[in-house]
Structures are given as structure tokens and as C-alpha cells.
Design an enzyme around this catalytic site. Structure first.
Site, PDB file in Angstrom:
ATOM      1  N   CYS A 196      36.418   9.393 -54.134  1.00  0.00           N
ATOM      2  CA  CYS A 196      37.726   9.255 -54.792  1.00  0.00           C
ATOM      3  C   CYS A 196      37.570   9.044 -56.301  1.00  0.00           C
ATOM      4  O   CYS A 196      36.967   8.061 -56.742  1.00  0.00           O
ATOM      5  CB  CYS A 196      38.482   8.086 -54.154  1.00  0.00           C
ATOM      6  SG  CYS A 196      39.864   7.466 -55.109  1.00  0.00           S
ATOM      7  N   CYS A 210      39.137   5.846 -57.590  1.00  0.00           N
ATOM      8  CA  CYS A 210      38.312   4.683 -57.236  1.00  0.00           C
ATOM      9  C   CYS A 210      37.172   4.513 -58.234  1.00  0.00           C
ATOM     10  O   CYS A 210      36.836   3.384 -58.624  1.00  0.00           O
ATOM     11  CB  CYS A 210      37.741   4.852 -55.832  1.00  0.00           C
ATOM     12  SG  CYS A 210      38.983   5.026 -54.532  1.00  0.00           S
TER      13      CYS A 210
END
Length: 430
Positions: free
Chosen positions: A58, A61
Site C-alpha cells: 500500500c 501506508c
């Protein structure tokens, strides 16, 4: 005697268990990397722990990680430390299901083991300021003008602020505990007339509510009995007039009042600002309703759910239940430029007298805008099921090519993912 010894032994064993649980995690200012074997133990070991449920692939993230690394040592040094931890929720899917993770990254703050969704800022310094709210005193005591100024600076703009002037802290202690996760509370013991002018109150006791994000404030002079005070505090968790955006929709979800929604072309225009000022006056006299506004230019899709767009005669006023239904007031469907204050009064009068037409929203309800109707994992499941269906169809019809309808289902799932992602709050981004 044996019973006493048994109880003592059990308490000792329990004490050793708690101690060993706490000691396996060090509060050293670093982000803890957890897994499915110790997440629950960490949640139990710390009074305050912010958990980042992430996925290695991600991008959001990856950008969040250094911000958490920067915030962790600051939060660890607080009088009541807040620990930051992270766990690969894409790997430990059982935990992702348990904690209802449907997008990455998802942040949850556990307070004495009870999770709340983190909707605050993600830049390190702002994240720290936001989280300090949860470990602050229930009611702060301010003894000078400088203390008031410092308190407001520390509180920031993310929560409403209630300051009692000439009030004993015991008067607001109960609501301060009840709404600790939603607002700041303080009492000023000593202050100058300059403060009274600045915060626009002319006598004491007074309770001033500040919404610094929206530059709005209200003053309550009592009575300070339980019901009156409780109603004022609850109704003013939102600013007098609420601009509709991702953040305020989350707040509206928790308010049971009907929403008087004004849809305008562009809410930053000068004429719109004048209208908002009139709405504030109406809100102060109709506390049983929430007043809100949105610009078609700012959020066209949201406005369109109420059949308001660039071709509609604007401003348009409706009363919305926050879910699937709203009411038009017959004869007051829109406002013209002449004496809008009187038009707003007639709209409210018509609503209270029942001169309304019930309608249903075209698109997602309030809950639909706040929580995407299907999460990322649900998308994967849908695509997987469609793929299986296509495989079964192709095996059963070797000579027949796949039908267009099946492809449309996949396209619909993909388009729905794009559509719902636009309405997410931004907390679950991948």
C-alpha cells in the site's frame, strides 16, 4: 486459612501474569511491530495504543510509516504515554476481519482496550496534537489570560472547546467525562475584561463554545441545571452551521436531529457567505435542528443526491433525515436574492406546519457517504465470484462465448470501487 492462602496465591499469579505481559513490550519511543500472536496482548498491556493496520504493497501506508515513526517518541514521553504499533493486516487476515479492516491504512486507537476509529490528521506534529486530547485532564483549570491562550493553542482545531468562565469545574465535570473523546473542557478561574470582549460574553457565569476550524462560537448563560446544560453541550458538539465535507458527515452520523440543508452554487462566494450568516441566526433559534450547507462546486455528487445541480435554481433548502429521505417545503423549494432571512423563516414555518413533500435521495445515504457500501476486500470477493461464474459458464457452454452481461458485472464492481473511493473519508485509501 487455606482459602486465604489460595486467594493470595491466585493474586500473586495474576500479578506476575500482568507484569510479564507488560514487560514483553517496551515503551522506548519506537513503533511496535506486532503479529497475530501478540496484538491482543499489546492492546491489554497499554492504556492507550494507536494501531496501524497496514499492507506492505500500500503506497499510502508507506507514506504514513515515517510520520508514525516521528510521532512515536513524542507520544511515548507524555505523562500518560500513547504507544504506536503496526500490524500487517494483509497477512494476518483473521485480525483484519476481527477488527473490521476493509481498507489500508486503517488506524484504530484503543483506550483501555476499547477501539475507536482514528479520523485525525496524519502528519506527525498534527497527529501528536490530536492524540493529546485523549490523555488530557477531563477539565483543565486556567488561571490567567496567558493560560487560556496556551490552552487554545494546545487544543488545536480538531475538537470543539468548552470554556466555563466564572463556573466551578464540578458543574461541567460529568459532561466532560461523557464527551471526553469528542471535545475539550476547561474552566477559567481568573481572566480580564479583554478576554470577555474577545470571546463575546458580557457576564458570568458563562460557558463559551469554540469551533476554531470554522471560526464559530456560541455562549450559554444558563440555567446550568443538568438537562439544560447537557442539551447545550450535546447540540454544540457541531458548529451552529455545518459545512458538509467528509469530516462533518462523520459527526452528523452521531446526531439524531433532522438536518436543514442549504445547497448553494459555490459556498465561498460573497453572497453565499451572507446566506451562511443568516443561517447561523436561524440555527440559534432552532436548536432542535442541525443547519448545514454544501456547494455544488465543492461537492457536486453529494448535491446531486438531492436533485440539485448547476441547472437547478439555487440556493435550495431541504430537511434531511440523514439517511434515505428528505422533505421539500412546498412554496419554499429555493431562495431568491430578496430578503433571504424572511424566506428562511417561512421555510422553517412551513416545515413545522407540515407543508412538505417527501422525497428519497438518489444515491448513497449519509451512512453510504461515510462508510463505503463495500470495502476493498468485498471488491476482491465480488471479482473472484464473477470469475468463478464466468469459468462455470464457459465450461458448461464450450461453443458459446461469454455473454456481455457477465463483463458488465465486473465493470460495475470496478466502477463502484472507484465511485465509493471518491466518497471515503480518506482514512482507508488503498
Amino acid at each position: 486459612m487455606r482459602l486465604l492462602l489460595s486467594v493470595t496465591l491466585l493474586l500473586c499469579i495474576a500479578g506476575v501474569g500482568v507484569s510479564s505481559t507488560a514487560e514483553q513490550f517496551k515503551v522506548d519511543g519506537k513503533v511496535l511491530e506486532l503479529d497475530d500472536s501478540n496484538l491482543d496482548a499489546a492492546i491489554s498491556a497499554f492504556d492507550y495504543i494507536l494501531v496501524d493496520f497496514y499492507a506492505p504493497w500500500c503506497g499510502h501506508c508507506k507514506r504514513l510509516a515515517p510520520q508514525l515513526d516521528e510521532a512515536a517518541p513524542v507520544l511515548a514521553e507524555l505523562k500518560k504515554p500513547i504507544v504506536i504499533a503496526k500490524i500487517n493486516a494483509d497477512k494476518f487476515t483473521g485480525l483484519a476481519t476481527k477488527y473490521e479492516i476493509d481498507g489500508f491504512p486503517t488506524l484504530k486507537l484503543f483506550i483501555h482496550g476499547v477501539p475507536i476509529e482514528y479520523y485525525g490528521p496524519r502528519k506527525a506534529d498534527l497527529l501528536v496534537k490530536y492524540l493529546k486530547k485523549f490523555v488530557a485532564p477531563d477539565v483543565s483549570i486556567l488561571d490567567s489570560d496567558a493560560a487560556i491562550s496556551d490552552f487554545l493553542e494546545a487544543a488545536g482545531k480538531y475538537f470543539p472547546i468548552y470554556i466555563g468562565f466564572g463556573l466551578n469545574e464540578t458543574i461541567i465535570s460529568d459532561p466532560a467525562v461523557k464527551y471526553k473523546k469528542k471535545a475539550w473542557f476547561a474552566v477559567a478561574k481568573d481572566f480580564s475584561e479583554d478576554v470577555m470582549v474577545l470571546y463575546d460574553f458580557d457576564k458570568v457565569p458563562a460557558l463559551v463554545i469554540l469551533h476554531q476550524t470554522y471560526n464559530q462560537k456560541s455562549v450559554f448563560y444558563g440555567p446550568f441545571e443538568d438537562d439544560f446544560l447537557a442539551d447545550f453541550i450535546k447540540q454544540n458538539l457541531l458548529p451552529p452551521v455545518v459545512p458538509i465535507n467528509d469530516e462533518t458527515l462523520k459527526l452528523l452520523k452521531d446526531d439524531e436531529r433532522k438536518i436543514v440543508l442549504t445547497i448553494m452554487e459555490d459556498m465561498v462566494e460573497e453572497k453565499s457567505q451572507k446566506l451562511i450568516h443568516l443561517l447561523k441566526a436561524a440555527a440559534s433559534a432552532n436548536c432542535d435542528l442541525v443547519f448545514a450547507y454544501v456547494g455544488v462546486k465543492q461537492w457536486e455528487d453529494f448535491a446531486d443526491t438531492f436533485e440539485a445541480n448547476k441547472k437547478t435554481k439555487l440556493p435550495k433548502m431541504i430537511v434531511w433525515d440523514g439517511n434515505e429521505e428528505y422533505h421539500l417545503v412546498i412554496g419554499s423549494e429555493s431562495l431568491n436574492d430578496e430578503d433571504q432571512g424572511s424566506q428562511i423563516s417561512r421555510f422553517l414555518e412551513g416545515y413545522r406546519e407540515g407543508r412538505t413533500e417527501q422525497k428519497r435521495v438518489k444515491g448513497p445515504s449519509l451512512m453510504g457517504f461515510i462508510n463505503s457500501l463495500i470495502g476493498i476486500r468485498s471488491i476482491y470477493i465480488i471479482v473472484f465470484l464473477v470469475a468463478v461464474l464466468m469459468l462455470i459458464r464457459s465450461l458448461g457452454n464450450d461453443e458459446e462465448p461469454p455473454r456481455v452481461g457477465i463483463r458488465n458485472q465486473v465493470d460495475h464492481a470496478r466502477s463502484f470501487e472507484v465511485e465509493t473511493s471518491e466518497h471515503r473519508s480518506g482514512e482507508k485509501e488503498d
